[in-house]
Design an enzyme around this catalytic site. Structure first.
Site, PDB file in Angstrom:
ATOM      1  N   SER A  71       0.815  -1.212   0.000  1.00 38.74           N
ATOM      2  CA  SER A  71       0.000   0.000   0.000  1.00 38.74           C
ATOM      3  C   SER A  71       0.844   1.256   0.000  1.00 38.74           C
ATOM      4  CB  SER A  71      -0.900   0.039   1.238  1.00 38.74           C
ATOM      5  OG  SER A  71      -1.865  -0.952   1.157  1.00 38.74           O
TER       6      SER A  71
ATOM      7  N   HIS B 122      -7.547   5.053  13.194  1.00 38.77           N
ATOM      8  CA  HIS B 122      -8.541   6.042  12.825  1.00 38.77           C
ATOM      9  C   HIS B 122      -8.258   6.673  11.469  1.00 38.77           C
ATOM     10  CE1 HIS B 122     -12.047   8.404  13.028  1.00 38.77           C
ATOM     11  NE2 HIS B 122     -11.313   9.324  12.458  1.00 38.77           N
TER      12      HIS B 122
ATOM     13  N   GLU C  28      -6.914   5.235   9.196  1.00 40.23           N
ATOM     14  CA  GLU C  28      -7.257   4.141   8.285  1.00 40.23           C
ATOM     15  C   GLU C  28      -8.737   4.185   7.905  1.00 40.23           C
ATOM     16  OE1 GLU C  28      -5.702   1.844   6.623  1.00 40.23           O
ATOM     17  OE2 GLU C  28      -7.360   0.525   6.077  1.00 40.23           O
TER      18      GLU C  28
ATOM     19  N   SER D 256     -18.343  12.724  -5.445  1.00 41.11           N
ATOM     20  CA  SER D 256     -18.252  14.102  -5.933  1.00 41.11           C
ATOM     21  C   SER D 256     -18.080  14.163  -7.445  1.00 41.11           C
ATOM     22  CB  SER D 256     -17.074  14.828  -5.269  1.00 41.11           C
ATOM     23  OG  SER D 256     -17.204  14.789  -3.877  1.00 41.11           O
TER      24      SER D 256
ATOM     25  N   HIS E 162     -10.745   7.830  20.706  1.00 39.05           N
ATOM     26  CA  HIS E 162     -12.188   7.621  20.852  1.00 39.05           C
ATOM     27  C   HIS E 162     -12.548   6.142  20.686  1.00 39.05           C
ATOM     28  CE1 HIS E 162     -12.677   8.706  16.317  1.00 39.05           C
ATOM     29  NE2 HIS E 162     -12.608   7.405  16.435  1.00 39.05           N
ATOM     30  N   HIS E 163     -11.594   5.342  20.257  1.00 40.02           N
ATOM     31  CA  HIS E 163     -11.813   3.899  20.249  1.00 40.02           C
ATOM     32  C   HIS E 163     -11.457   3.288  21.599  1.00 40.02           C
ATOM     33  CE1 HIS E 163     -12.480   3.713  15.886  1.00 40.02           C
ATOM     34  NE2 HIS E 163     -11.608   4.701  15.844  1.00 40.02           N
TER      35      HIS E 163
ATOM     36  N   THR F 109     -17.305  16.787   7.921  1.00 42.54           N
ATOM     37  CA  THR F 109     -18.074  15.696   7.317  1.00 42.54           C
ATOM     38  C   THR F 109     -19.450  16.198   6.910  1.00 42.54           C
ATOM     39  OG1 THR F 109     -16.935  14.248   8.856  1.00 42.54           O
ATOM     40  CG2 THR F 109     -18.752  13.293   7.628  1.00 42.54           C
TER      41      THR F 109
ATOM     42  N   LYS G  80     -19.449  18.230   3.707  1.00 41.48           N
ATOM     43  CA  LYS G  80     -19.454  17.442   2.480  1.00 41.48           C
ATOM     44  C   LYS G  80     -20.869  17.008   2.117  1.00 41.48           C
ATOM     45  CE  LYS G  80     -15.960  15.867   1.036  1.00 41.48           C
ATOM     46  NZ  LYS G  80     -14.620  15.701   0.524  1.00 41.48           N
TER      47      LYS G  80
END
Ligand code: HEM
Ligand SMILES: [Cu+2]
Ligand SMILES: [Cu+2]
Lengths: 528, 295, 260
Positions: A173, A256, A258, A271, A305-306, A331, A334
């Site tokens: 990757s 995150h 990810e 878009s 937050h996880h 977010t 968008k």
């Protein structure tokens, strides 16, 4: 110099693909490599889907019917790994390979040979990962998150293979991402300034940056697992002064960003598609670019937050709660921009557009449950329940997967020169849409009512919604076979497609014939 | 932006697939070695697989580089291609930065959170209940459970070998810069001599680093399994050492190419890539020296 | 141990179990039986309704756009593609809404972290796959394991209401008492979760996490392990018997008397 260039030009032009299997093994062509990525990722999608069916079949009723808990845990783990590293990420890389050179007017990816290595390392890593299913002691069984010490002291033998497969997939990757960045920065046609780039190119540029920044962190995390397993280190063992929670910090510092790696390219695709079928330019292009960048930057600041229930000190807990809530703002921007793009447009509902609208609707559901999860005190209830499972499937399936489906329908005419069947495409959309909601909406209820995730068996109070969910999951799973058929039929015998099959579409990719010739833009186009 | 007209796209190449097969053999072999070792099973076959894989990788790398060098010598690469290579190398180094950042982050977490908590300090000091008598200190000589992880007798002090090694690496960055300057003025001899000096300094650094490890293992009982200090110490310095090795090999190859006359004052990307990498490795060392050895 | 269980069971039948979350179509969090769980429930509903309102707004906007501007109905596209004012508005307003969520959340979190002034302390240790409870102020300590019949798991006998919930030795606690929980593990990470108390807290080997509860109503409260801990993960339930203070003292006396 010019003599060499001419000689080389002569040997280079008018070349079609090589014959036989060698074409695929040795290719440097971005379209071949893109095709291989797409086909491979779809195979992995089916494999991961089969595992999901095993999970859902077992959960159809309380009690142990189909599989033992030990195997069930292998299925949840492998399902997550295969879907994330085998299906979604490679599918996006495949799309990047096919479309980015076409969209920026480049003759190929910047580093074509390395491009092919990225693909074959994906295969290598996946082979090692899948081989763990056949090993003594079974496949990894500690969840895709591989928390220590369940994955170290208590892990199966195959953990070592899992760790190296993650390394290899990571290398693949990273090289893919480097190629994307180099292509976008260095290979744009004259006149294609940054702020003229199609949104798909923009979101991939930012995604590639995220990949290069966080995959090495994952590599570090799993390397430390490996050392704890085989070399007696104490990174995640308090007896030696380490801390199991350290693993979670490193993992989620990768994890995150990810999840945004898994969604940003889909944002880009949507878009592209919404303006095309609304016959109206994208609303707020500039703010879309900035919102994407903001999401990417914020994504480095929210990892804990996880981990709201691991016992973080209070200031940490508060910081990560606020930071996470803020991510909802870009977010939201968008989503509002997409809707405003449709507003006062002239909308038609071809299959790509259906998936795009499905994306906006259902991603909103996932985003809103994300806001709920961000509320740390409430997450003490939600965490590690089916509510979280519902959340991430609502962002990942209508998000990442719908984004991929939409782009397959949207660009298939360009790739294959043929149209798919609109009626079948619509059927695929509606079956998926219904199946998905039946499968995943009840999971919100299950989680709130108290069902933890990664359970092979559960109290009978959860039986009803689990049954509903399993039915939906099988409907969703079965409708994906339709996609195989649709693509096969289109490529085999679909009607011929025009260079620009969508009247509202814009962009360089539509200026080349369909199917796109083996080599495109050997002379760069001019963009004004 | 220059025109794409002569952007070179190689026709096809066997190296990627060879490389993929090499990786498969190498890592399948290596995993099997490790697993069999911890289960007490024989490892010979696995070692063979690993070695074959590693040889395939060496074959791949040399073949691939030979192709690239040949193409470059044939003038197939234009300025745009040069920029692609630069992009590639810069982002590769960026990924390495991210890797080391994760290691430094772990070091800080261990030092400033985990160990103090275990020792009874801070927001989560209650943990000390589980480790009676354990006291937080850094470097950590007594672990929470010394029967499981016997702590080291001492750790490596900064002002001996590590300081010397710091001076060596800093000097090597200077010699490298001198060589680079000379190359830009097309002065062949000083370019080669200064680069040779850089590679030699790198080798000396590695020699001392191995010295230090031997000292740690044989006299200080500072080992990978002597608790978190040893774990993080060897992880960080070990990965850095591997990068010095890699950087040294790259510079050595560059040196050979210099001697063959492959680089000119205005066309020497291979040289520069090696140089960037070396400076990066140098900076990491300075951070290591400060945060692992001194503070 | 089973004697203990019987006694606890006998105690519990004396008090009626309120609002048990055992409904087959349960769709929501329990309000719970502690002040914290009540507040969490309120925040959850507050945020939930805000999200519903936003969701409905978004869906109506989509529906309107999709229905009103159909190509098939001859809609002609407009050409605007920017408007700084509206873009500013929909950046700022969500931000304000988030602040309205953050304020109560912050207060609750601070409360949850305040484990001071506890009247008693229970140490909970996770094992693969059972829990150990130690009463720090008494000389009481015991293991609590699932007692789900294997035959029920294999669908050979009928599953009861408390399938996968019941244990051999429930944790017996007094009501109206601030109890501090010290949570840790002996092997892998587990997570101790009783929804009626409003929280789960991870059990990390080698470390101790703290949380607290002040139970307001007597009753039987069930919970489950909420962190993947191996193949028995779904097989280490939690059963809490909350009893009036007097009954609790009686129970403690019996336990300690019996043990020596
Ligand atoms: C509005 C934006 C979002 C917010 C505020 C948000 C928030 C959260 C939070 C707080 C959690 C942790 C829940 C828990 O474990 O208790 C979570 C989990 C998760 N989220 Fe999101 N999220 C958002 C968007 C996304 C997106 C776009 C994706 C991916 C496409 C995503 C994927 C996931 C995944 C995969 C998990 C679960 C990981 C695991 O535990 O295995 N989320 N989200
Ligand atoms: Cu997250
Ligand atoms: Cu568990």
């Amino acid at each position: 110099m010019s003599a060499v260039a001419d000689a080389h030009a002569a040997d280079h032009h008018d070349h079609g693909p090589a014959k036989g299997i060698g074409r695929w093994l040795f290719t440097t062509n971005h379209k071949d490599i893109g095709t291989m990525y797409l086909v491979f990722s779809f195979a992995m999608f089916l494999a991961g889907g089969a595992m999901a069916m095993i999970i859902r079949a077992e959960l159809f009723q309380p009690g142990l019917q189909m599989v033992e808990p030990a195997f069930f845990n292998q299925m949840t783990t492998m399902h997550g790994l295969v879907m994330i590293f085998g299906a979604v990420m490679p599918a996006f890389v495949g799309l990047a390979n096919w479309m980015i050179p076409l969209m920026v007017g480049a003759p190929d990816m910047a580093l074509p040979r390395m491009n092919n290595w990225s693909f074959w390392l994906l295969v290598t890593g996946s082979l090692i990962l899948m081989s763990t299913l056949f090993m003594d002691g079974g496949a990894p069984n500690f969840g895709w998150t591989a928390y220590a010490p369940l994955s170290t002291t208590y892990g199966p033998d195959s953990t070592t293979f899992f760790i190296f497969s993650v390394h290899i997939l990571g290398i693949s990757s990273i090289m893919g991402a480097i190629n994307v960045i180099a292509t976008i920065i260095n290979m744009r046609a004259p006149g294609m300034t940054l702020m003229k780039m199609p949104m798909f190119v923009w979101t991939w540029l930012i995604t590639a940056f995220l990949l290069i920044a966080v995959l090495p962190v994952l590599a570090g995390a799993v390397t430390m697992l490996l050392m704890d397993i085989h070399f007696g280190t104490a990174f995640f063992d308090a007896a030696g002064g380490g801390d199991p929670v350290l693993y979670q910090h490193i993992f989620w510092f990768f994890g995150h960003p990810e999840v945004y790696i898994l969604i940003l390219p889909a944002f880009g695709i949507i878009s592209q598609i919404i303006p095309t079928f609304s016959r109206k330019p994208l609303f707020g292009y500039t703010s879309m670019v900035y919102a994407t960048a903001a999401i990417a930057i914020l994504s480095f600041l929210v990892w804990s937050h996880h981990m709201f229930t691991v016992g973080l000190p209070l200031p940490g807990e508060l910081f990560f709660m606020y930071a996470t809530m803020i991510i909802a703002v870009p977010t939201g921007v968008k989503i509002f921009n997409w809707i405003t793009t449709m507003f006062r447009g002239s909308i038609s509902f071809e299959t790509p557009m259906l998936f795009a609208i499905g994306f906006v609707v259902l991603f909103t559901v996932g985003g809103l449950s994300g806001v709920m999860l961000a509320i740390a005190p409430a997450d003490f209830q939600y965490h590690d329940t089916y509510f979280v499972v519902a959340h991430f499937h609502y962002v990942l399936i209508p998000g990442a997967i719908y984004g991929i489906f939409a782009s397959v329908y949207y660009w298939l005419p360009k790739w294959s020169g043929r149209m798919y069947s609109e009626a079948l495409g619509k059927a695929h959309f509606w079956l998926s849409f219904i199946g998905l909601n039946i499968a995943f909406f009840p999971m919100h209820f299950l989680g709130l009512a108290g069902m933890p995730r990664r359970y092979a068996d559960y109290p009978i109070q959860f039986a009803n919604f689990n049954q509903v969910s399993t039915i939906g999951a099988f409907l969703f799973g079965a409708s994906q076979l339709l996609l195989v058929f649709i693509v096969y039929k289109a490529v085999k015998s679909g009607p011929k497609a025009d260079a620009k099959p969508w009247d509202g579409a814009e962009g360089l990719e539509w200026t080349v014939p369909s199917p796109a010739p083996y080599h495109t833009f050997e002379q760069p186009p001019r963009v004004d | 932006m220059s025109s794409n007209q002569s952007y070179y796209v190689p026709e096809s190449s066997i190296w990627p697939i060879v490389g993929a097969v090499g990786m498969l053999l190498t890592f399948f072999g290596l995993s099997t070695v490790l697993v069999n070792q911890s289960n007490g099973d024989p490892t010979t076959t696995a070692w063979v697989v690993f070695t074959v894989g590693a040889l395939v990788l060496v074959y791949m790398i040399t073949g691939w580089l030979r192709d690239v060098i040949r193409e470059s010598r044939a003038g197939l690469y234009d300025a745009q291609m040069d920029r692609s290579f630069r992009q590639g190398m810069s982002w590769f180094i960026f990924s390495e930065v991210a890797f080391f950042a994760a290691l430094f982050g772990s070091l800080f977490y261990i030092r400033f959170f985990a160990v103090p908590w275990l020792g009874g300090e801070g927001a989560k000091g209650t943990a000390n209940m589980l480790w009676e008598g354990f006291q937080a200190q850094w470097p950590l000589l007594n672990n929470p459970d010394n029967s499981q992880f016997a702590g080291p007798d001492a750790v490596i002090g900064p002002w001996g070998l590590p300081l010397l090694n710091t001076l060596i690496l800093v000097t090597s960055s200077i010699t490298l810069t001198l060589s680079h300057k000379a190359l830009k003025y097309d002065k062949r001899k000083p370019t080669i001599y200064w680069l040779a000096a850089t590679v030699a300094l790198g080798a000396i650094f590695l020699f001392f680093q191995i010295e230090e490890y031997i000292e740690a293992y044989s006299h200080l009982h500072l080992t990978l399994d002597s608790g978190i200090y040893g774990s993080i110490f060897f992880l960080m310095t070990g990965f850095h050492g591997l990068h010095v090795l890699l950087g040294g090999i790259i510079l050595f190859v560059v040196l050979m190419r210099l001697i063959k006359g492959h680089f000119s004052a205005h066309d020497h990307f291979g040289y520069e890539a090696g140089a960037w990498y070396w400076h990066f490795v140098d900076v990491v060392w300075i951070m290591l020296f400060v945060f692992v050895y001194v503070i | 141990m089973s004697v203990q269980a019987l006694r606890a069971g006998a105690l519990a039948t004396a008090v009626t179990a309120p609002s048990s979350a055992l409904a087959g179509w349960g769709v929501n969090l329990p309000e719970g039986v502690t002040s914290i769980s009540n507040t969490i429930y309120d925040i959850h509903m507050w945020v939930f309704w805000i999200c519903v309102a936003i969701g409905v707004g978004v869906f109506l906007a989509i529906l309107w756009s999709v229905l009103a501007y159909r190509h098939s109905k001859g809609a002609k596209p407009a050409h605007f593609h920017e408007n700084t004012t509206v873009e500013l508005i929909w950046t700022v307003i969500p931000f304000l809404i988030l602040i309205m969520m953050a304020i109560p959340a912050t207060g609750t979190l601070v409360d949850m972290y305040d484990t001071s002034d506890a009247e008693m302390e229970i140490k909970v240790t996770g094992y693969q796959w059972r829990w150990q409870y130690e009463y720090m102020d008494e000389d009481i300590s015991f293991f609590s394991s699932a007692d789900t019949p294997r035959d029920a798991e294999r669908n050979l006998i009928k599953k009861t209401e408390d399938y996968k919930y019941s244990v051999d030795n429930p944790l017996v606690l007094p009501v109206d008492t601030k109890i501090r929980f010290l949570i840790t593990s002996n092997d892998v990470i587990h997570s101790w979760w009783v929804p009626e108390f409003g929280w789960k807290q991870d059990a990390i080997p080698g470390f101790i996490n703290k949380n607290w509860a002040k139970i307001e109503e007597p009753g039987t409260y069930y919970g489950l392990c909420a962190e993947l801990c191996g193949q028995g993960h779904s097989d280490m339930p939690i059963e809490v018997k909350a009893v009036p203070k007097d009954d609790y003292r009686e129970w403690v006396a019996e336990q300690t008397g019996e043990d020596g």
